[in-house]
Each structure stands twice: as C-alpha cells, then as structure tokens.
Design an enzyme around this catalytic site. Structure first.
Site, short mmCIF file in Angstrom:
data_model
loop_
_atom_site.label_atom_id
_atom_site.label_comp_id
_atom_site.label_asym_id
_atom_site.label_seq_id
_atom_site.Cartn_x
_atom_site.Cartn_y
_atom_site.Cartn_z
N ASP A 254 -35.24 105.91 -14.22
CA ASP A 254 -35.56 104.86 -15.17
C ASP A 254 -36.70 103.96 -14.67
OD1 ASP A 254 -35.27 103.36 -17.50
OD2 ASP A 254 -33.10 103.20 -17.31
N ASP B 22 -34.03 103.73 -26.40
CA ASP B 22 -32.70 103.14 -26.21
C ASP B 22 -32.00 102.94 -27.55
OD1 ASP B 22 -32.52 103.00 -23.48
OD2 ASP B 22 -33.33 100.97 -23.32
C1 GLA Z 1 -32.56 101.35 -19.57
C2 GLA Z 1 -32.19 102.72 -20.10
C3 GLA Z 1 -30.77 102.73 -20.57
C4 GLA Z 1 -29.87 102.35 -19.44
C5 GLA Z 1 -30.27 101.01 -18.87
C6 GLA Z 1 -29.51 100.69 -17.63
O1 GLA Z 1 -32.60 100.41 -20.59
O2 GLA Z 1 -33.07 103.11 -21.10
O3 GLA Z 1 -30.43 104.00 -21.07
O4 GLA Z 1 -29.92 103.34 -18.44
O5 GLA Z 1 -31.65 100.98 -18.56
O6 GLA Z 1 -29.86 99.47 -17.10
#
Ligand code: GLA
Length: 734
Positions: free
Chosen positions: A484, A554
């Site tokens: 990420d 997301d």
């Molecule tokens: C990002 C990712 C999510 C999740 C969060 C965790 O926003 O896109 O899917 O993994 O971080 O903090």
C-alpha cells in the site's frame, strides 16, 4: 539496411516500421530535421510522396542555417522537438548548459536497427521473450553545436499493433548539463482532423479512472500528476480518437506511460490545427544533472493504434500488459478468491475475531485470508507505527505465524498488508532515524493521514525497510502481500543530494521504490503481490511490471464500481483489477444493494470479499458459497478472456460488458441497471466476438441461442424491478 519489421529507404531518407497491422513512418528532412510522417493502419507501400506543404508564414522563422522562408520548425511535424530554433510549440526537452543557455537544436546524426528490444535498467517496461518478437530502431539526434545526443528508441512488436518508445540523453560535452524536461516521446499529428478528441481517465480517491472525453482545442492542455505517484486524479493513460470513434468503430491511438511517478501528457493544437502530444516525466519540480559522459534514460511509452474502435485498443493493451509487462509466477495463474479483514474490523481485531472469520471463510470455500493493516508496531489506528515492520506484540495471541498456520491448516492461503514507503512520527523507526523522513531539515513537513514519506532515493533507507520486510517474509509463511501507499509526496527534498540536485528527488524516489520491488519480488517469487495506493492511486503500467494485480479503488459500492471498473478496463486488463463484495450499507456511499448485485459486479474482476463473514445470516452465507462456486467456474474466462465494453455507465442507466474466451466456446455477459423507473424503457444488448454458427446455452437454464442471434438480434435486458439490479449470463457452446 533492410529488416523484416523496419526498413530504411536511403533514397527517400525514410524509416518505416511495419507489421501486419500498423505502420510508423519518419523521415530525415532537409538539414537533418527528423520529421514525423505517419502512425496508423499498416501501409504496404509507401512511395515517398508525402512531403509536407511548405509555406512562408509570418513569425514562423526558419530552420537555423537555412534561409528558405517556407521551411520552419514552427509548423513541421517532428519526431522530437528542441527548445529554440523557432519552434514555438511545447518542446519535448529543455536542456540547460553551464553558461545558462537552454537553447538547442537537435538534428539527425545516425541510426541503428537492432533485433529485439533494448532493456531499460531499473525501470518498468514492456519486454520480449525472444529477439524475433520485436525489432528496434534507434535514431540518434545531435545538437548542431554541442556534443549532446538524444537516442530516440522505437520498438515495434512482430505480432502486436504496438510501438514502444523512449529516449536516452547522452552528455558528451566536457561539462555538466541539466535536463529540465525530457519527454519520453512526441507525436506530431497533421491537421487531417482524424484525431480531434482525447480521452483521459481523471478521478479522485474513491472515484478513480472516470472516462472523460473532450474536443482538442487550440492551446495547451495537460493531463498530469504532480503528487509523486501516478495518482487517483489523472491516470497515466490517454487515447486520441475521432469524434465518431466508439467501442467498435473508428480510429484510436492509445498511450500508456510505464511510470508510477509524476507524469504529463501535454497536448498542443497549434496555429494551423496540428496537434503535438508529449508524454513523459512531469517537468514540474524536475531537473536532472548529467555530468560529462553520463546518460539519462526516460521511462517508456506504449503506443497502439486501432482502426476498429476502443474495444480493440483496450484488447491490445490487455494482452500486452498481461503478457509482456506483468511478470512472475502468478502472471497467468488464476488468482485466489480472498477475504480481507479491512472493512470487517479495520484496526480493531483480536486472534479470536480473525480465527472466526477464517473459520467461516474456510466453510464457504474462500481460498485465501488477508490480514490487512494493524498487525505491526503498536498500530491500533492510522496515526502510528509505519516503518515498524515487526509484529505488534500481544495483539495476536500466537503472533502472525500463529494466524498464518491457522489459515494454512484450514487449507487456505495467507496474505498480509504492508505500507513500506512510509514513516509515522510515532514509530521506533522515527525515534532511531528521524532523518529518514522526506523533508527539508528544520522546516515542518506536511502530514497526511498522520504519516510521512521515507526518502526512498536513499539506499540505506531502502535497505532498512527491505531487511525488516525480509525478516517477516522469511519467518512467516506468507502467500500474498498487499503493498500500500497512502499519501501523496510533499516536502520533496533530500538531504542526500546537493542543493542543485533537488529536482531529482521525486524521480529518484520512484526509482528507489522500483529497486526495492525488484529485490523483493525476485527474492520471493512465489508470493502473489498486489499493488494498492489508498485504492487506485498508483494503478499504472509501471506498477504492473512488479505486481500482476492492484486494488483499483477503496470504493466497494457496487454501483460506483460499475464506472470505476468500466473506466479502468479502457487501459488495463481484468486480471489486474481486484474487486470485493463488501457490507451494506456501503462504507463509502451508504448505499444498500443486494448481495447478488455486489457479487455480480465483483465477479467481473479478481474476486473476493471484504466484510465480516461472521455477521452474515445463514441465507447470506448460502448465497456466498454459491457465488464462490459460480466464480470458480467463470474465473479463467473473467481473468484471462477477451473483454468487451457494450453499454457505458457514463452514458446511461444500463451498463453491459462481456467476456469471451479464446476459442469462443464460453462467454459471460453482465448487465446492470442503476435506477428503476415506473415506466421503464426496454433495453437490448448486442453481444460480440462469438462464433456466429455455434449454439450457446445459458448455464442453469434451457435457453439456447446461436452466436449470430446474440450478436445481431441481441438479447433483451430483463424488465428489472427496483434499483441497482444486475444479471450474469454464462453461455457455453454446445
Ligand atoms: C488503504 C487501502 C485499504 C486499506 C487501508 C489500510 O486505504 O486502500 O484497502 O488497506 O489502506 O489502512
């Protein structure tokens, strides 16, 4: 010299790159100006007739050294423009010398034709498996006074309508020079009007890659990112089209920039309606010092031409990105159906909770469990612990290994979340190495989600992170990693560089990230890596070189996902796009859709779940188990079949898309209607890509259709009742 794919006509001074589908033609004009002649459908015989009309135009002065009034760089379509010499359009490069001058004038110097494709060190790229897959032309330009050279590389694939382009700048002067701008490619189109519109993929966090189409207007327009990543806000892809181009007809030129940092796609429509397109690293905050004798390689651009609309353009890119950009063991493997605990628990989990989710997952037939954020340092919220890649002691009773073993005993795979490029102020890493944080010393850096960037251009920082990650990956049996990156760059400054080299920080940062990815993906080839950046903030061709799949957004709302997945498919293969069923009301929009709708939309990608399985009713669990079995049957078709967009959610209430496998024996149609109406119009949907004479049966029914019926007569979309309705039809040849 003649070569199968590339020829040089000495008499005409014309290079012709050609395969069975496309041609790219360039010509060395008077005084060595490298002139662009053509990119498009294959030309079998170019007889050399297409010299550009010349005309004396006021204020468009002449090629230096030539007083021919009608010959001006200001209007001549070129392969790579200089800064100065009276071309007033946006220049492809700006190179400053020690005396402060940024004037240059590049002319043809030499060329070579090479088998295969030159490898770009340290950069993501399209590759070849054997030398006969592609041939490359390298045209060398030289400034007319200085020993500064530009090598323009063009690779044409044998069996794909694809040309890869890039540029290498070489400083053979005795002094340092500074690249203030160095585009990876230029495409100058004449005013035929064939390409009068441009499609881009703008968006935002939770609303990535929306399809935007506009007329190319006089002046300069730039589609770009200045965030240090390819960004949610403007994807590193554009397509040039005719106003009449649609999914099935009309010309389209697609351009992918294989890079994950700041990019710019600049377009300029000039005084006589010609259009210049430049693609490359964004010149914003960029400069690169080249010492005497040094060279700089730009990232590459992938170009395709389609004369049969956007689906064909996308198909070329789907194949290319899947087959010759993505790498590793999982490139062609069916991807596991996973459940991720993020939207189920966020940071608030215990071993008991995780084990319960795992138990349910195993019973339902889910194939992998992914432990998301919150297992390391002392991370219970997003304000701490980034950089501390060791287990959060006590949070999980038997540790990460305990959970991994538990998952494996249930016959499932185990995955874990990391965010390696970041540092929290509240972390052991920061206590020990406050200088690792990217910032100008003594100037308060901007935080975002309570976190900061590591200066990944610095080797010792990369090594620290790599060591920490390896310790976990060596110790815990991990099958999958979600990588990420949850903020944009700011405070772009490196204490490792001198004052005059600060323009290099953002590019060095992404090169550092690439190096770390190369190390880790090579050292752990069995791991399935998934990219992520707050969803789709770095969903680009560059990242795909290291990770065959990425979390596109997301946003897990099924209705908004229609647009995001539709837009993403314009440029990226479905095998790269993950899609999860989440809980309702949806956490991003508050909307409630049925489990069927959520399942049908997510099954059009690399499928998974992201909700608390332990909170589902028996009936819902039954439905989930059925969805999993259904997806297992269609998985190869979805992940590796041909994908066609049929009806656009950007244009109406009905979305339709279709998957067809290679031998046309199977297809999957997805119809979705967003909003209901009391007096609905009826919709028909027309399939494509099927075998006209074959008979197909809709699975689970007795309905039979011939391919030509499905394609020409079409199918009625059911008279749905209620909002957010979907339908999946799985057709099999009998
Ligand atoms: C990002 C990712 C999510 C999740 C969060 C965790 O926003 O896109 O899917 O993994 O971080 O903090």
């Amino acid at each position: 010299m003649t070569n199968q794919l590339i020829t040089f006509d000495k008499q005409e001074q014309v290079f012709h790159l050609k395969n069975n589908e496309i041609s790219y033609i360039l010509k060395i004009e008077e005084d060595g100006v490298l002139n662009h002649l053509y990119f498009g459908k294959k030309i079998n015989h170019y007889s050399g007739h297409k010299g550009y009309l010349r005309r004396d135009r006021g204020f468009s002065g002449n090629v230096p050294g030539n007083n021919e009034r009608a010959y001006s760089k200001d209007t001549l379509p070129q392969e790579y423009s200089s800064n100065g010499s009276m071309d007033y359009r946006i220049p492809a490069t700006i190179i400053r010398r020690e005396n402060g001058s940024a004037l240059h004038d590049f002319r043809y110097f030499d060329y070579r034709i090479e088998n295969g494709k030159p490898e770009l060190k340290g950069l993501p790229q399209a590759y070849i498996l054997s030398e006969d897959e592609a041939t490359s032309l390298i045209v060398v330009l030289k400034d007319r006074d200085q020993e500064i050279y530009l090598e323009l590389a063009y690779t044409i694939y044998q069996d794909r309508p694809v040309i890869a382009r890039g540029v290498k700048a070489i400083n053979q002067t005795k002094q340092a020079i500074v690249l203030e701008k160095i585009a990876s490619m230029q495409l100058d189109l004449t005013n035929s009007g064939e390409f009068d519109e441009v499609i881009s993929l703008p968006g935002a966090h939770l609303r990535e890659r929306q399809i935007n189409r506009e007329t190319i207007q006089p002046g300069v327009k730039s589609f770009e990112s200045r965030r240090g990543a390819s960004s949610h806000h403007m994807n590193s892809f554009i397509a040039l089209v005719n106003h009449a181009t649609n999914e099935f007809a009309g010309p389209a030129i697609g351009m992918h920039f294989v890079y994950s940092g700041n990019h710019a796609f600049q377009l300029e429509k000039d005084q006589i309606d010609q259009v210049r397109i430049l693609v490359g690293i964004n010149e914003y905050n960029f400069s690169w010092e080249l010492a005497a004798g040094e060279a700089f390689q730009t990232p590459e651009v992938l170009l395709t031409y389609s004369d049969t609309g956007l689906n064909q353009m996308s198909s070329t890119f789907h194949h290319l990105l899947r087959e010759r950009v993505a790498r590793g063991e999982h490139q062609f493997k069916e991807r596991p159906i996973l459940v991720n605990n993020w939207e189920a628990t966020y940071f608030d989990f215990t071993s008991e909770k995780i084990e319960k989710i795992v138990d349910e997952a195993a019973d339902l037939g889910i194939e992998m469990f992914v432990l998301d954020d919150g297992w390391f340092g002392h991370r219970d919220s997003d304000n701490s612990s980034l950089g501390d890649w060791f287990e959060y002691e006590g949070k999980l009773k038997h540790g990460l290994k305990g959970i991994a073993d538990y998952v494996h005993e249930k016959g499932m795979q185990f995955g874990v979340w990391f965010e390696p490029e970041m540092i929290s102020i509240d972390s052991k890493l920061y206590q020990e190495h406050p200088d690792y944080l990217m910032q100008e010393p003594d100037r308060t850096p901007s935080s975002s989600r309570d976190q900061h960037l590591l200066d990944m251009g610095r080797k010792e920082i990369r090594e620290n992170i790599e060591k920490q990650l390896c310790e976990i990956l060596d110790e815990v049996p991990i099958d999958y990693v979600k990588w990420d990156m949850n903020r944009s760059l700011s405070d772009v400054y490196s204490t490792a560089l001198t004052e005059k080299n600060q323009g290099e920080v953002a590019h060095r940062h992404i090169l550092g990230v690439y190096e770390l990815l190369e190390h880790l993906t090579t050292r752990y080839p069995k791991i399935l890596w998934e990219g992520c950046s707050g969803g789709g903030g770095r969903f680009d061709a560059g990242f795909l070189y290291y990770m065959p799949q990425s979390w596109p957004t997301d946003n897990t709302d099924a209705v908004e996902r229609l647009k995001i997945q539709y837009g993403t498919s314009l440029a990226y293969p479905i095998s790269a796009m993950t899609a999860h069923v989440s809980a309702v009301p949806n956490h991003q929009t508050g909307r409630t859709t049925s489990l069927k709708t959520r399942g049908d939309v997510a099954m059009s990608g690399v499928f998974g779940y992201e909700l608390d399985l332990t909170e589902m009713t028996e009936e819902e669990k039954q439905q989930v188990a059925t969805q999993i079995q259904q997806y297992q049957k269609i998985r190869p078709l979805v992940q590796f079949g041909e994908f066609y967009r049929l009806n656009s959610p950007f244009e109406g209430n009905l979305t339709a898309w279709l998957f067809v496998n290679e031998d046309k024996s199977e297809a999957l149609l997805m119809n979705a209607r967003a909003l209901a109406s009391a007096q609905p119009v009826f919709h028909e949907v027309f399939l494509t890509g099927l075998d006209e004479n074959a008979q197909y049966q809709a699975q689970g029914t007795n309905e039979m259709y011939y391919g030509d019926e499905l394609m020409h007569l079409g199918l009625n979309v059911p008279d749905f009742f209620g909002d957010f309705q979907t339908q999946l039809i799985h057709l099999k040849k009998i």
